[in-house]
Write an enzyme that holds these catalytic residues in place. Structure first.
Site, PDB file in Angstrom:
ATOM      1  N   GLU A 117      -3.769   8.090  -5.052  1.00 17.45           N
ATOM      2  CA  GLU A 117      -3.999   7.510  -6.354  1.00 17.45           C
ATOM      3  C   GLU A 117      -5.128   7.894  -7.033  1.00 17.45           C
ATOM      4  O   GLU A 117      -6.274   8.232  -6.236  1.00 17.45           O
ATOM      5  CB  GLU A 117      -4.218   5.814  -6.185  1.00 17.45           C
ATOM      6  CG  GLU A 117      -2.946   5.218  -5.666  1.00 17.45           C
ATOM      7  CD  GLU A 117      -2.774   3.576  -5.529  1.00 17.45           C
ATOM      8  OE1 GLU A 117      -4.102   3.193  -5.573  1.00 17.45           O
ATOM      9  OE2 GLU A 117      -1.788   3.155  -4.974  1.00 17.45           O
ATOM     10  N   ARG A 134       0.866  -1.284  -0.016  1.00 17.15           N
ATOM     11  CA  ARG A 134       0.047   0.048  -0.084  1.00 17.15           C
ATOM     12  C   ARG A 134       0.948   1.326   0.106  1.00 17.15           C
ATOM     13  O   ARG A 134       1.860   1.249   0.613  1.00 17.15           O
ATOM     14  CB  ARG A 134      -0.742   0.051   1.207  1.00 17.15           C
ATOM     15  CG  ARG A 134      -2.094  -1.014   1.314  1.00 17.15           C
ATOM     16  CD  ARG A 134      -3.245  -0.574   0.152  1.00 17.15           C
ATOM     17  NE  ARG A 134      -4.294  -1.450   0.038  1.00 17.15           N
ATOM     18  CZ  ARG A 134      -4.369  -2.421  -0.827  1.00 17.15           C
ATOM     19  NH1 ARG A 134      -3.194  -2.839  -1.783  1.00 17.15           N
ATOM     20  NH2 ARG A 134      -5.448  -3.243  -0.767  1.00 17.15           N
ATOM     21  N   HIS A 173      -1.197   0.517  -9.907  1.00 16.28           N
ATOM     22  CA  HIS A 173      -1.764  -0.493  -8.933  1.00 16.28           C
ATOM     23  C   HIS A 173      -2.509  -1.580  -9.687  1.00 16.28           C
ATOM     24  O   HIS A 173      -3.900  -1.694  -9.529  1.00 16.28           O
ATOM     25  CB  HIS A 173      -3.108   0.549  -8.276  1.00 16.28           C
ATOM     26  CG  HIS A 173      -3.299   0.015  -6.747  1.00 16.28           C
ATOM     27  ND1 HIS A 173      -3.536   0.589  -5.846  1.00 16.28           N
ATOM     28  CD2 HIS A 173      -3.188  -1.376  -6.426  1.00 16.28           C
ATOM     29  CE1 HIS A 173      -3.743  -0.110  -4.877  1.00 16.28           C
ATOM     30  NE2 HIS A 173      -3.571  -1.643  -5.136  1.00 16.28           N
TER      31      HIS A 173
END
Length: 320
Positions: free
Chosen positions: A260, A231, A279
């Site tokens: 993000e 993360r 991601h």
């Protein structure tokens, strides 16, 4: 009497949906991937498969039938855990479905940085032929896997194919296959100086928030590569940028970020010693089938018998 209800909020192939219907033959199955379709069912579904951040929490809080949430992700940090814990709702995560695609991404980043593939891809855009800065290889190097869960173990297994020395960091020191030596998180300062590659596969918790910042990057070898697929908030991003620019570490492969999508103003975009992926390390053609067949339906056998769920049951106190 109304039938018990399952709400599934992610698109499923008809064959998977049929398997759910077969196991829950007496239940009402709602398969709704759009908000205007699922909204009315938030208030009375007993099981929800696929948590959405856009869920109306007022409806969730009013739902006295809700007993079990199967998430579509391994991380649960975006869920309102305090509210759900007060209602004693079971949460099972998608932990484990990512082992193959994420470990493949880790090694794609690791090898890309080691063998300068990212530089060559950029050079290809300008038809530039330059092979002057290529010297490293991954074989027999030391890899530190920070978080030896399912993803970490699969990564360690691949590392052994490269004859690498594998160091693992996790709270349990119980020996495991493919890991040469285990340390606890309290021993991170001992691990970082001896690693050629530092790979973060941790979940985000109170303990892991900003676990990596200036001090940790200073402890790493100047020749080390840092890879984060856990993360983004585990890393203090400004400190990582500083370490990359100053040469404190050699490079980084990053799939996750503090914010993000990664902001266009981020210096990370322009650093030549960084590979960025959006991601997507866990994305795979087999995602849905693994969540449904390997986790949800296996747990359902026990749920329907009123027994504890054996796979990926979240511990609210640990945060994972």
């Amino acid at each position: 009497m109304n039938s018990r209800k399952i709400l599934i909020t992610h698109p499923l192939h008809p064959s998977l949906l049929e398997k759910v219907k077969s196991q829950f033959s007496a239940w009402q199955i709602i398969h709704a991937s759009k908000q205007d379709e699922w909204q009315e069912h938030l208030i009375d579904s007993e099981i929800i498969v696929g948590w959405r951040n856009s869920f109306d929490m007022q409806s969730i809080n009013q739902n006295d039938q809700l007993k079990w949430i199967q998430t579509w992700s391994a991380g649960i940090n975006t869920l309102p855990l305090d509210q759900l814990s007060k209602k004693n709702i079971f949460i099972t995560s998608a932990n484990g479905v990512h082992s193959y695609p994420i470990s493949e991404t880790i090694f794609a980043l690791l090898l890309g940085l080691t063998r300068n593939i990212h530089t060559y891809v950029r050079n290809q855009q300008t038809k530039k032929w330059d092979g002057t800065d290529i010297k490293l290889e991954a074989h027999k190097k030391t890899i530190g896997i920070i978080g030896v869960g399912a993803i970490g173990l699969e990564t360690a297994k691949i590392a052994k194919a490269f004859d690498m020395h594998v160091i693992g960091v996790r709270n349990s020191l119980k020996p495991t296959d493919y890991v040469d030596k285990l340390y606890t998180s309290n021993q991170l300062a001992e691990v970082l100086p001896i690693c050629d590659y530092v790979v973060v596969t941790l979940p985000l918790t109170d303990d892991t928030y900003h676990l990596f910042q200036k001090e940790q990057f200073q402890q790493m070898k100047k020749s080390a590569f840092f890879i984060n697929i856990g993360r983004g908030e585990i890393v203090k991003e400004d400190d990582l940028v500083e370490a990359l620019i100053s040469g404190e570490i050699l490079g980084a492969g990053l799939d996750v970020f503090e914010t993000e999508p990664l902001q266009q103003s981020s210096p990370l975009w322009d650093l030549e010693n960084v590979i960025i992926t959006p991601h997507t390390s866990g994305s795979t053609e087999h995602y849905s089938s693994r969540v449904i067949e390997e986790i949800f339906l296996q747990n359902a056998i026990y749920y329907l018998k009123g027994e504890p769920l054996p796979i990926n049951l979240v511990d609210y106190h640990k945060g994972y």
